[in-house]
Scaffold this motif. Structure first.
Motif, PDB file in Angstrom:
ATOM      1  N   ARG A  99      27.157  46.564  44.165  1.00 36.20           N
ATOM      2  CA  ARG A  99      27.813  45.908  45.296  1.00 36.20           C
ATOM      3  C   ARG A  99      28.333  46.912  46.323  1.00 36.20           C
ATOM      4  NH1 ARG A  99      32.656  45.651  46.817  1.00 36.20           N
ATOM      5  NH2 ARG A  99      33.480  46.035  44.736  1.00 36.20           N
ATOM      6  N   ILE A 107      30.190  42.343  50.505  1.00 36.41           N
ATOM      7  CA  ILE A 107      31.498  41.705  50.677  1.00 36.41           C
ATOM      8  C   ILE A 107      31.329  40.228  50.971  1.00 36.41           C
ATOM      9  CG2 ILE A 107      33.544  41.665  52.125  1.00 36.41           C
ATOM     10  CD1 ILE A 107      33.242  44.641  52.458  1.00 36.41           C
ATOM     11  N   SER A 110      31.051  38.017  47.954  1.00 31.62           N
ATOM     12  CA  SER A 110      32.069  38.157  46.915  1.00 31.62           C
ATOM     13  C   SER A 110      33.150  37.109  47.048  1.00 31.62           C
ATOM     14  CB  SER A 110      32.712  39.542  47.003  1.00 31.62           C
ATOM     15  OG  SER A 110      31.746  40.534  46.806  1.00 31.62           O
ATOM     16  N   PHE A 111      33.660  36.725  45.904  1.00 38.05           N
ATOM     17  CA  PHE A 111      34.736  35.748  45.895  1.00 38.05           C
ATOM     18  C   PHE A 111      36.091  36.435  45.745  1.00 38.05           C
ATOM     19  CE2 PHE A 111      36.510  31.673  45.531  1.00 38.05           C
ATOM     20  CZ  PHE A 111      37.453  31.676  44.521  1.00 38.05           C
ATOM     21  N   VAL A 112      36.150  37.423  44.863  1.00 35.83           N
ATOM     22  CA  VAL A 112      37.382  38.171  44.654  1.00 35.83           C
ATOM     23  C   VAL A 112      37.031  39.653  44.676  1.00 35.83           C
ATOM     24  CG1 VAL A 112      39.133  38.829  42.975  1.00 35.83           C
ATOM     25  CG2 VAL A 112      38.581  36.449  43.292  1.00 35.83           C
ATOM     26  N   LEU A 113      37.767  40.416  45.457  1.00 33.70           N
ATOM     27  CA  LEU A 113      37.566  41.864  45.440  1.00 33.70           C
ATOM     28  C   LEU A 113      38.891  42.518  45.083  1.00 33.70           C
ATOM     29  CD1 LEU A 113      35.321  42.630  48.510  1.00 33.70           C
ATOM     30  CD2 LEU A 113      34.756  42.864  46.118  1.00 33.70           C
ATOM     31  N   SER A 115      41.909  44.940  45.004  1.00 33.60           N
ATOM     32  CA  SER A 115      42.308  45.884  46.037  1.00 33.60           C
ATOM     33  C   SER A 115      42.465  47.268  45.436  1.00 33.60           C
ATOM     34  CB  SER A 115      43.625  45.445  46.659  1.00 33.60           C
ATOM     35  OG  SER A 115      44.609  45.337  45.663  1.00 33.60           O
ATOM     36  N   GLY A 116      42.286  48.264  46.227  1.00 34.42           N
ATOM     37  CA  GLY A 116      42.557  49.627  45.802  1.00 34.42           C
ATOM     38  C   GLY A 116      41.369  50.371  45.265  1.00 34.42           C
ATOM     39  N   ILE A 117      40.283  49.678  44.929  1.00 29.53           N
ATOM     40  CA  ILE A 117      39.091  50.394  44.479  1.00 29.53           C
ATOM     41  C   ILE A 117      37.914  49.952  45.341  1.00 29.53           C
ATOM     42  CG2 ILE A 117      39.681  50.994  42.130  1.00 29.53           C
ATOM     43  CD1 ILE A 117      38.679  48.430  41.165  1.00 29.53           C
ATOM     44  N   PRO A 118      36.968  50.844  45.578  1.00 33.53           N
ATOM     45  CA  PRO A 118      35.898  50.518  46.533  1.00 33.53           C
ATOM     46  C   PRO A 118      35.059  49.331  46.077  1.00 33.53           C
ATOM     47  CG  PRO A 118      35.902  52.848  46.001  1.00 33.53           C
ATOM     48  CD  PRO A 118      36.910  52.216  45.111  1.00 33.53           C
TER      49      PRO A 118
END
Lengths: 118, 705
Positions: A99, A107, A110-113, A115-118
């Motif tokens: 991804r 992106i 995607s449904f949920v990403l 935070s804080g990691i690429p």
């Protein structure tokens, strides 16, 4: 309303009682067929449940021989489930590893990403 | 047997309830008596470290910089680095890896930080920084410049053909992923951390001790990743509800004139930059980046303002506009915005026929752009005959201001042309790149290389300008230099703007005011000058620390901007004697008049913080929005304008605790699992064979199906 409830009880006896030992072989066939058809609507876990319930009856029981069609339905459910499973596993692996390389497209799907990691 | 059973059960229940009630009463009684203070389990294990300033993540169009401890908090055993040898030993196969290094400030060099970042043995760094009395440590060569060699060289069409900041290492703009650097500003907290290290970690003869060891955990999880476009795209993911995990940097520019601007009047802009940056952003003090420039510019405004108020200065043919740009350390946010607004006919205010407004200004109105960039550190720092260099884009052509400054002879100050061919990094670049015909003059203390050896660091403090133990006084070389510079600029401006001056008097620059301004910006904000020019309600924000000048996000208003606005208004404006309360002064500001502003200030009257007495100053001082045009245009990939944004974070904290050797932890876990399995097995067997074990009969009340 009573009619609807009656209809539900008649067709989904197994779902409600959850005790498969008390069901006649003909009813088993009917239930198995019903679940097989339901599973065709992109519901692989219905197929999985179908296999789980009727595998012993379809392939391992010899005394009252099972109705022949039971095997086809259980077999079909099993094959369908395995195909779905492999497709889902492959897609999950590809998505999780690739991804980041897909940039904006990744992106958008995607449904949920987190935070804080690429 | 059955009856006694029934009696036992209620008794057990009543005892249990009694215990619960007693313990709750016990807890309530704790508040009064220290003797009965029962720490919670958490407090027995962890000790929180307070007073932290962290290095955090910033993102722009292409990259992320700064530190983030994602996805897990950064933790490690404490290691105290007192000397360079300690650092070498922690980098070369130490026991009990990984570590959090407590760094002595003398060792805070770019090489050390980078080495520790790349090493897998070091997870984070903490160091002590006394905000109230900062001192410059003994750095190698007295040099520590984590800025870039050519600041702000990322934008398109910006001139950058030499390393102006020769000592620059670029540390401020590097990515420290999975790493944390904290400055501990609270003396007690720092001593607790050191004590924990001394008690448990320091082994015999400088070696390393054995378990249990003191460890630290640093929490600084940054939510934004990769770049600004990525941050805004991620906001479109359904579960993020359209809220990006980053906020653009920005604040407001402060600008003001002495007199009302007339239609199609030419303007002379005198500019400097209001913000600064450092590796730990909230420790940006920037004494020569640019407090010296701000102070000089305010001194010029003060000198000319006094001339206006006592009738010596009646008018100027060309308007003199003092501007303080914000956000310049991050790709010229404020100046690029002003140029953008000028080109789109929105400066100073968008045309609205229902309001009284100053006339629209464009780049063609600007006859000279004079900028002060690095004016505090002379090559010979204690000279009383300072030399300043003029960087201009009109080489060979004559410009009245440039010629006036070059030809000053009788004041023990010299202005020389620079030997460099291009403009240094300065806000003027934003004007120069759009219109090469705008004459730009940058006044600086350097010719081709910065004199500031601590540029871009948190040690660019007053001591960096003073260089000695002498306190500030009118005879201090720095004050003499700045006073001469301000005086030369004031007389030059009067000359070039064709001012009408009564009686041929010249301006006077007040050295005391320069000392006060330096003290207020760089020593502690709780000074008498700030107390005079701020409103009574703002006085509570003044403290015993220097002014932190990081630009922060554009949703937060910095104190520095407000203080500078009030100072400029006070110096260039006129006190309206008819208004004596703060509320009445506030009311004078109407939406329909954008020409004047009325600012209420405490004045030098003695009053409490809820007093309603204010002096009301009417001036031509204004704020101007300083957010990058890239965010307005939603062009997050922009290479023309700044795209800097600050990442959100959910918490920044640090705690210390003891750890034991890993094998012990595994053993405890296995023991617990075994105990669990055994108890499950025993319970299951009891359940199955319950009737045999307890020999119940049919009449017993314990029988149930």
């Amino acid at each position: 309303f009573v009619g609807v409830v009656n209809w539900i009880i008649k067709n989904f006896t197994l779902l409600i009682i959850m005790d498969i030992s008390k069901v006649t072989p003909e009813e088993k066939l009917k239930i198995c067929r019903k679940y097989f058809i339901i599973g065709c609507f992109a519901l692989p876990f219905v197929w999985f449940v179908n296999v789980l319930w009727f595998f012993r009856d379809a392939f391992l029981r010899r005394n009252p021989p099972p109705p022949p069609k039971l095997r086809t339905y259980v077999g079909g459910s099993m094959i369908g489930f395995l195909i779905w499973l492999s497709v889902l596993i492959i897609w999950t692996c590809v998505y999780q590893t690739q991804r980041v390389n897909w940039g904006s497209a990744g992106i958008k799907i995607s449904f949920v990403l987190p935070s804080g990691i690429p | 047997m059955a009856d006694t059973d029934r009696q036992i059960m209620p008794d057990l229940w009543s005892i249990l309830i009694g215990c619960i009630l007693l313990s709750s009463l016990y807890e309530h009684n704790v508040s009064g008596s220290q003797l009965f203070h029962v720490p919670t389990v958490y407090q027995r294990i962890y000790q929180e470290v307070t007073g932290i300033e962290a290095c955090f993540r910033l993102i722009n169009a292409t990259s992320q910089i700064g530190c983030s401890a994602s996805p897990k908090n950064v933790s490690g055993v404490l290691w105290y680095a007192e000397s360079q040898d300690n650092i070498s030993s922690v980098l070369n196969d130490p026991p009990h890896s990984p570590y959090i290094v407590i760094l002595e400030p003398d060792l805070f060099t770019s090489e050390n930080i980078q080495d520790m970042k790349e090493s897998k043995h070091v997870n984070g760094i903490v160091f002590y920084y006394d905000k109230q009395n900062p001192i410059i440590p003994e750095l190698p060569g007295g040099v520590f410049s984590p800025g870039k060699t050519c600041p702000n060289n990322d934008l398109v069409d910006v001139e950058c053909d030499r390393s102006w900041n020769v000592n620059g290492s670029g540390l401020n703009f590097m990515d420290f992923n999975n790493f944390a650097v904290f400055a501990i500003t609270n003396n007690d907290s720092y001593n607790n951390v050191l004590k924990c290290y001394e008690d448990h970690n320091r082994g015999a003869e400088g070696g390393y001790g054995d378990f249990p060891l003191c460890s630290a955990e640093l929490e600084a999880n940054m939510d934004a990743v990769l770049s600004t476009p990525e941050c805004y795209e991620r906001a479109n993911v359904w579960t993020n509800l359209g809220v990006p995990q980053c906020i653009p940097l920005g604040d407001k520019n402060v600008w003001g004139t002495l007199f009302e601007i007339q239609d199609s009047q030419d303007i002379i802009i005198v500019a400097t930059k209001l913000d600064s940056n450092a590796f730990i952003p909230y420790l940006s003090y920037g004494a020569n980046n640019e407090v010296a420039g701000i102070v000089t510019q305010l001194a010029v405004a003060d000198a000319l303002g006094r001339m206006k108020r006592d009738g010596t200065l009646n008018a100027t043919e060309k308007a003199i506009m003092f501007v303080f740009y914000h956000g310049e350390s991050y790709d010229y946010i404020g100046s690029s915005r002003m140029v953008y607004d000028m080109l789109n006919n929105k400066f100073p205010y968008k045309r609205d026929s229902g309001k009284q407004q100053p006339p629209l200004l464009n780049l063609t109105n600007i006859t000279t752009f004079l900028e002060l960039s690095h004016v505090g550190i002379q090559h010979q720092y204690n000279t009383e005959s300072p030399v300043y260099y003029l960087h201009t884009n009109q080489k060979g052509k004559s410009s009245s201001l440039h010629d006036y400054l070059i030809n000053i002879t009788n004041k023990n100050i010299t202005f020389n042309d620079t030997t460099a061919d291009s403009l240094p990094p300065a806000s003027a670049q934003m004007f120069h790149r759009r219109d090469k015909n705008v004459p730009v003059i940058i006044v600086s203390d350097y010719d081709t290389e910065y004199n500031n050896k601590l540029f871009g660091s948190h040690y660019d403090i007053l001591e960096n300008l003073i260089h000695s133990d002498m306190g500030l006084s009118p005879s201090h070389p720095l004050i003499i230099q700045l006073q001469k510079l301000a005086l030369s600029l004031a007389t030059a401006l009067l000359d070039v703007s064709n001012a009408t001056v009564n009686g041929g008097r010249s301006p006077e620059v007040d050295s005391e005011k320069i000392i006060e301004l330096l003290d207020c910006y760089l020593v502690k904000t709780n000074c008498s000058l700030f107390r005079e020019v701020l409103s009574p309600s703002s006085l509570d924000n003044l403290g015993n620390e220097p002014l932190s000048r990081y630009v922060t996000v554009n949703t937060i208003a910095n104190f520095e901007t407000q203080y500078t606005f009030n100072l400029l208004a006070n110096f260039t404006g006129v006190v309206d004697d008819t208004i004596d309360t703060c509320k009445k002064c506030e009311k004078e500001n109407s939406d329909s008049n954008q020409v004047y502003t009325f600012t209420h200030m405490s004045g030098d009257i003695n009053h409490s913080s809820d007093s309603k007495d204010c002096i009301c100053v009417k001036s031509f001082t204004h704020y101007h929005e300083a957010t990058s045009p890239a965010f307005d245009m939603k062009d997050y990939n922009s290479k023309e304008y700044s795209t800097w944004a600050e990442s959100n974070w959910s918490g920044i904290s640090m705690r210390i605790y003891l750890v034991t050797f890993p094998l012990f932890e595994v053993a405890i876990l296995l023991f617990g699992l075994t105990l669990f399995t055994i108890s499950v097995f025993v319970t299951w067997q009891c359940n199955r064979k319950g009737r045999q074990i307890f020999a119940v009969t049919a009449n017993s009340p314990a029988v149930h199906t």
